[in-house]
Design a protein around this motif. Sequence first.
Motif, PDB file in Angstrom:
ATOM      1  N   PRO A 122       0.814  -1.227   0.000  1.00 12.97           N
ATOM      2  CA  PRO A 122       0.000   0.000   0.000  1.00 12.97           C
ATOM      3  C   PRO A 122       0.848   1.278   0.000  1.00 12.97           C
ATOM      4  O   PRO A 122       0.466   2.277  -0.626  1.00 12.97           O
ATOM      5  CB  PRO A 122      -0.829  -0.127   1.288  1.00 12.97           C
ATOM      6  N   LEU A 123       1.996   1.246   0.666  1.00 11.60           N
ATOM      7  CA  LEU A 123       2.879   2.413   0.683  1.00 11.60           C
ATOM      8  C   LEU A 123       3.554   2.582  -0.666  1.00 11.60           C
ATOM      9  O   LEU A 123       3.639   3.694  -1.202  1.00 11.60           O
ATOM     10  CB  LEU A 123       3.943   2.273   1.780  1.00 11.60           C
ATOM     11  N   LEU A 124       4.019   1.488  -1.243  1.00 14.68           N
ATOM     12  CA  LEU A 124       4.709   1.558  -2.528  1.00 14.68           C
ATOM     13  C   LEU A 124       3.785   2.034  -3.633  1.00 14.68           C
ATOM     14  O   LEU A 124       4.204   2.767  -4.538  1.00 14.68           O
ATOM     15  CB  LEU A 124       5.287   0.190  -2.884  1.00 14.68           C
ATOM     16  N   GLU A 125       2.521   1.651  -3.565  1.00 14.16           N
ATOM     17  CA  GLU A 125       1.574   2.060  -4.601  1.00 14.16           C
ATOM     18  C   GLU A 125       1.302   3.567  -4.574  1.00 14.16           C
ATOM     19  O   GLU A 125       0.794   4.121  -5.557  1.00 14.16           O
ATOM     20  CB  GLU A 125       0.273   1.280  -4.460  1.00 14.16           C
ATOM     21  N   GLN A 126       1.649   4.230  -3.481  1.00 13.49           N
ATOM     22  CA  GLN A 126       1.493   5.681  -3.394  1.00 13.49           C
ATOM     23  C   GLN A 126       2.727   6.417  -3.915  1.00 13.49           C
ATOM     24  O   GLN A 126       2.707   7.642  -4.062  1.00 13.49           O
ATOM     25  CB  GLN A 126       1.230   6.084  -1.950  1.00 13.49           C
ATOM     26  N   SER A 127       3.822   5.675  -4.187  1.00 14.48           N
ATOM     27  CA  SER A 127       5.045   6.297  -4.669  1.00 14.48           C
ATOM     28  C   SER A 127       4.959   6.592  -6.159  1.00 14.48           C
ATOM     29  O   SER A 127       4.307   5.870  -6.918  1.00 14.48           O
ATOM     30  CB  SER A 127       6.236   5.361  -4.403  1.00 14.48           C
ATOM     31  N   ILE A 170       8.044 -15.822  -6.875  1.00 13.45           N
ATOM     32  CA  ILE A 170       7.321 -14.717  -6.242  1.00 13.45           C
ATOM     33  C   ILE A 170       7.576 -13.421  -7.004  1.00 13.45           C
ATOM     34  O   ILE A 170       6.651 -12.634  -7.257  1.00 13.45           O
ATOM     35  CB  ILE A 170       7.761 -14.581  -4.763  1.00 13.45           C
ATOM     36  N   THR A 171       8.821 -13.198  -7.396  1.00  8.66           N
ATOM     37  CA  THR A 171       9.183 -11.990  -8.144  1.00  8.66           C
ATOM     38  C   THR A 171       8.403 -11.904  -9.449  1.00  8.66           C
ATOM     39  O   THR A 171       7.834 -10.853  -9.780  1.00  8.66           O
ATOM     40  CB  THR A 171      10.699 -11.992  -8.429  1.00  8.66           C
ATOM     41  N   ILE A 172       8.362 -12.993 -10.186  1.00 10.74           N
ATOM     42  CA  ILE A 172       7.643 -13.008 -11.462  1.00 10.74           C
ATOM     43  C   ILE A 172       6.164 -12.703 -11.264  1.00 10.74           C
ATOM     44  O   ILE A 172       5.564 -11.868 -11.963  1.00 10.74           O
ATOM     45  CB  ILE A 172       7.805 -14.367 -12.157  1.00 10.74           C
ATOM     46  N   GLN A 173       5.563 -13.374 -10.299  1.00  7.60           N
ATOM     47  CA  GLN A 173       4.113 -13.240 -10.112  1.00  7.60           C
ATOM     48  C   GLN A 173       3.714 -11.844  -9.622  1.00  7.60           C
ATOM     49  O   GLN A 173       2.701 -11.292 -10.062  1.00  7.60           O
ATOM     50  CB  GLN A 173       3.607 -14.326  -9.153  1.00  7.60           C
ATOM     51  N   PHE A 174       4.509 -11.279  -8.710  1.00  9.36           N
ATOM     52  CA  PHE A 174       4.204  -9.929  -8.249  1.00  9.36           C
ATOM     53  C   PHE A 174       4.453  -8.910  -9.347  1.00  9.36           C
ATOM     54  O   PHE A 174       3.709  -7.922  -9.471  1.00  9.36           O
ATOM     55  CB  PHE A 174       5.015  -9.588  -6.996  1.00  9.36           C
ATOM     56  N   ALA A 175       5.481  -9.122 -10.157  1.00 10.71           N
ATOM     57  CA  ALA A 175       5.765  -8.187 -11.248  1.00 10.71           C
ATOM     58  C   ALA A 175       4.616  -8.163 -12.252  1.00 10.71           C
ATOM     59  O   ALA A 175       4.254  -7.094 -12.783  1.00 10.71           O
ATOM     60  CB  ALA A 175       7.072  -8.568 -11.943  1.00 10.71           C
ATOM     61  N   LYS A 176       4.021  -9.318 -12.520  1.00  5.41           N
ATOM     62  CA  LYS A 176       2.867  -9.367 -13.428  1.00  5.41           C
ATOM     63  C   LYS A 176       1.646  -8.700 -12.810  1.00  5.41           C
ATOM     64  O   LYS A 176       0.876  -8.021 -13.497  1.00  5.41           O
ATOM     65  CB  LYS A 176       2.547 -10.816 -13.790  1.00  5.41           C
ATOM     66  N   ALA A 177       1.480  -8.891 -11.506  1.00  3.81           N
ATOM     67  CA  ALA A 177       0.296  -8.359 -10.830  1.00  3.81           C
ATOM     68  C   ALA A 177       0.380  -6.846 -10.601  1.00  3.81           C
ATOM     69  O   ALA A 177      -0.662  -6.177 -10.509  1.00  3.81           O
ATOM     70  CB  ALA A 177       0.097  -9.069  -9.489  1.00  3.81           C
ATOM     71  N   TYR A 178       1.605  -6.311 -10.508  1.00  2.00           N
ATOM     72  CA  TYR A 178       1.800  -4.883 -10.217  1.00  2.00           C
ATOM     73  C   TYR A 178       2.707  -4.252 -11.275  1.00  2.00           C
ATOM     74  O   TYR A 178       3.874  -3.950 -11.008  1.00  2.00           O
ATOM     75  CB  TYR A 178       2.385  -4.697  -8.813  1.00  2.00           C
ATOM     76  N   PRO A 179       2.188  -4.042 -12.478  1.00  3.50           N
ATOM     77  CA  PRO A 179       3.028  -3.509 -13.560  1.00  3.50           C
ATOM     78  C   PRO A 179       3.542  -2.099 -13.304  1.00  3.50           C
ATOM     79  O   PRO A 179       4.502  -1.665 -13.956  1.00  3.50           O
ATOM     80  CB  PRO A 179       2.098  -3.548 -14.780  1.00  3.50           C
ATOM     81  N   GLY A 180       2.962  -1.397 -12.360  1.00  4.01           N
ATOM     82  CA  GLY A 180       3.437  -0.061 -12.040  1.00  4.01           C
ATOM     83  C   GLY A 180       4.636  -0.041 -11.103  1.00  4.01           C
ATOM     84  O   GLY A 180       5.217   1.022 -10.860  1.00  4.01           O
TER      85      GLY A 180
END
Length: 235
Positions: A122-127, A170-180
């Motif tokens: 949630p913090l990173l998504e505000q950056s 985990i890195t691959i899956q999170f990178a796909k889920a959070y392209p920003g």
Amino acid sequence: MTTTLITGANKGLGKETARQLIAADHTVYLGARDEGRGRAAADELGARFVRLDVTDDASVDAAAAVIDAAGGLDVLINNAGIEGRLPGNGILAPADTTADDVRAMFETNVFGVVRVTHAFLPLLEQSAAPVIVNLSSGLASLTGLSTPDSPTHFYPGVAYPTSKAAVNAITIQFAKAYPGIRINAVEPGFTNTDLNGGTGIQTVEQGAAIIVRMAQTPQDGPTGTFVSAHGALPW
């Protein structure tokens, strides 16, 4: 100014990464589960200490609240990890490895990464330019482990390579889920640290270089990759 959190950063690669990023004008939160050692390292470097045990939900949530209240986060470096060396720097052989051995490794190396990432998303998504760097290993490469002329082929252990291969997934899956968010796994190289009982062949300054580089990945930079100082690595 970029604000960065590094887990397990009171020594070794985490501490050196903090040193180099502070020199690059990052505000660095040095996360450590031992308050005395963590504060001493933070004071030495000019970092901000935050108590953070990646195996404990309450500790991670409390650290997220502290950093949120202070202004948020731009970069998360999931550095905390264990290898589980035996006395004399031995490595547990497959025949001697139990489910409990693997579970203990996963608690820090895998569940810790997920726990911390979940809490700080949630913090990173505000950056404006969020980045996650996950510390992996050359031993996470299934190609390397299975290729006889690879330098990692000789490694006999089960738990550590398995845990780091999970970090890559985990890195691959999170990178796909959070392209920003720029989310990448890094192999720092065989670095002389307490993790491997001081058997590494390169300095922490050398090992931290790729972590520092990927922590500064621009918004149009790579994501979902597995890299070392020499370039992309096979999964």
